[in-house]
Design an enzyme around this catalytic site. Structure first.
Site, PDB file in Angstrom:
ATOM      1  N   HIS A 120      -2.182   2.550   2.051  1.00 59.36           N
ATOM      2  CA  HIS A 120      -1.611   2.273   3.208  1.00 59.36           C
ATOM      3  C   HIS A 120      -0.366   1.247   3.905  1.00 59.36           C
ATOM      4  O   HIS A 120      -0.336   0.893   2.666  1.00 59.36           O
ATOM      5  CB  HIS A 120      -2.882   1.216   3.696  1.00 59.36           C
ATOM      6  CG  HIS A 120      -3.516  -0.037   3.194  1.00 59.36           C
ATOM      7  ND1 HIS A 120      -2.850  -1.202   2.921  1.00 59.36           N
ATOM      8  CD2 HIS A 120      -4.308   0.340   1.884  1.00 59.36           C
ATOM      9  CE1 HIS A 120      -2.849  -1.711   2.334  1.00 59.36           C
ATOM     10  NE2 HIS A 120      -4.136  -0.359   1.727  1.00 59.36           N
ATOM     11  N   ASP A 121       0.281   1.491   5.039  1.00 60.31           N
ATOM     12  CA  ASP A 121       1.163   0.324   5.853  1.00 60.31           C
ATOM     13  C   ASP A 121       2.339   0.747   4.270  1.00 60.31           C
ATOM     14  O   ASP A 121       3.588  -0.335   4.898  1.00 60.31           O
ATOM     15  CB  ASP A 121       0.459  -0.996   5.002  1.00 60.31           C
ATOM     16  CG  ASP A 121      -0.507  -1.160   5.890  1.00 60.31           C
ATOM     17  OD1 ASP A 121      -0.338  -0.816   7.093  1.00 60.31           O
ATOM     18  OD2 ASP A 121      -1.518  -1.425   5.390  1.00 60.31           O
ATOM     19  N   GLY A 138      -0.585  -0.342  -1.842  1.00 56.27           N
ATOM     20  CA  GLY A 138      -0.034  -0.693  -0.412  1.00 56.27           C
ATOM     21  C   GLY A 138       0.468  -1.591  -0.015  1.00 56.27           C
ATOM     22  O   GLY A 138       1.356  -2.513  -0.213  1.00 56.27           O
TER      23      GLY A 138
END
Length: 256
Positions: A120-121, A138
């Site tokens: 994520h991200d 992340g």
């Protein structure tokens, strides 16, 4: 559009007319796939996800799934993928979180080899190679033309600079400046990626100037503050400025 009769495509998905989708693939709602893309069999793509032009996604990949961050509570975060990427077998790419910008982004012309993971991200640039089993935790940023060898593991919030290279099996716990070759557990600097720069058309003069800058940071026994002060006075080309900026932006500290 060539969607196999055994594929499942949500009616709300926006699929360009010439996209090929193989059997036993699932395309969920809020997915956009642009022209010229090819999706193999046994692929799962969930949204909100936007996939650009001429991408190839191979079997058993999971693209746009909810992230593994325990803080994630089902918010409508996004995954955006550019053009001409190759995503090989069993890759996993997760959407972002609201704790960051809410988006995971992958640029164009990247090669993600089998079993790579983009968490994520993450912000992945252009012309990057992630070899088999490379793993981005992340919030990792990977700049253009970087190469991560097989089994490389990158700690969350790390930044991998442009034209850098991480050896297979590296564990990256700090930021890797632009142009630097890294390796080890945990990774340390092992010189300038001179061969990669030659292949990309960098002149001998430019490579020499980058080698001198590298020595200021890594070979003269200076503190990082002392080294950056010297480089501030000599960073008179875009290439040197990129090297200096990749050091200055570091929040976690650079590998040394």
């Amino acid at each position: 559009m060539a969607i196999h009769e055994q594929a499942i495509v949500d009616p709300s998905a926006q699929i360009a007319d010439d996209v090929v989708i193989g059997p036993w693939t699932y395309i969920g709602p809020d997915v956009v796939i642009d022209e010229g893309s090819w999706i193999s069999s046994h692929v799962v793509i969930k949204g909100p996800t936007q996939i650009g032009k001429r991408n190839k996604v191979f079997q058993f990949s999971s693209v746009g799934e909810d992230c593994q961050d325990k803080k994630y509570s089902g918010e409508p975060t996004r995954l955006v993928i550019g053009d001409d990427n190759v995503i090989r077998e069993s890759c996993t790419i997760h959407r972002g979180t609201v704790q960051d910008a809410g988006i995971t982004s992958i640029g164009s012309r990247n090669l993600l080899m089998a079993y790579t993971h983009v968490a994520h991200d993450c912000i992945v640039g252009n012309d990057i190679i992630l070899a088999n089993n490379a793993t981005l935790a992340g919030h990792v940023h990977v700049d253009d033309w970087a190469i991560l060898g097989g089994g490389t593991m990158v700690h969350q919030f790390c930044k991998i600079g442009a034209h850098s290279m991480c050896a297979g099996g590296s564990i990256v716990l700090r930021d890797v400046p632009a142009y630097v070759m890294a390796g080890g557990q945990s990774a340390s600097a092992h010189g300038l990626n001179s061969e990669g720069l030659k292949r990309r058309g960098y002149t001998p003069e430019t490579i020499l100037s980058l080698k001198r800058a590298y020595k200021v940071v890594y070979r003269q026994g200076l503190t990082l503050a002392q080294a950056t002060e010297i480089l501030n006075e000599s960073a008179d080309t875009p290439e040197l400025k990129l090297f200096l900026d990749s050091i200055k932006r570091s929040d976690r500290g650079i590998i040394r």
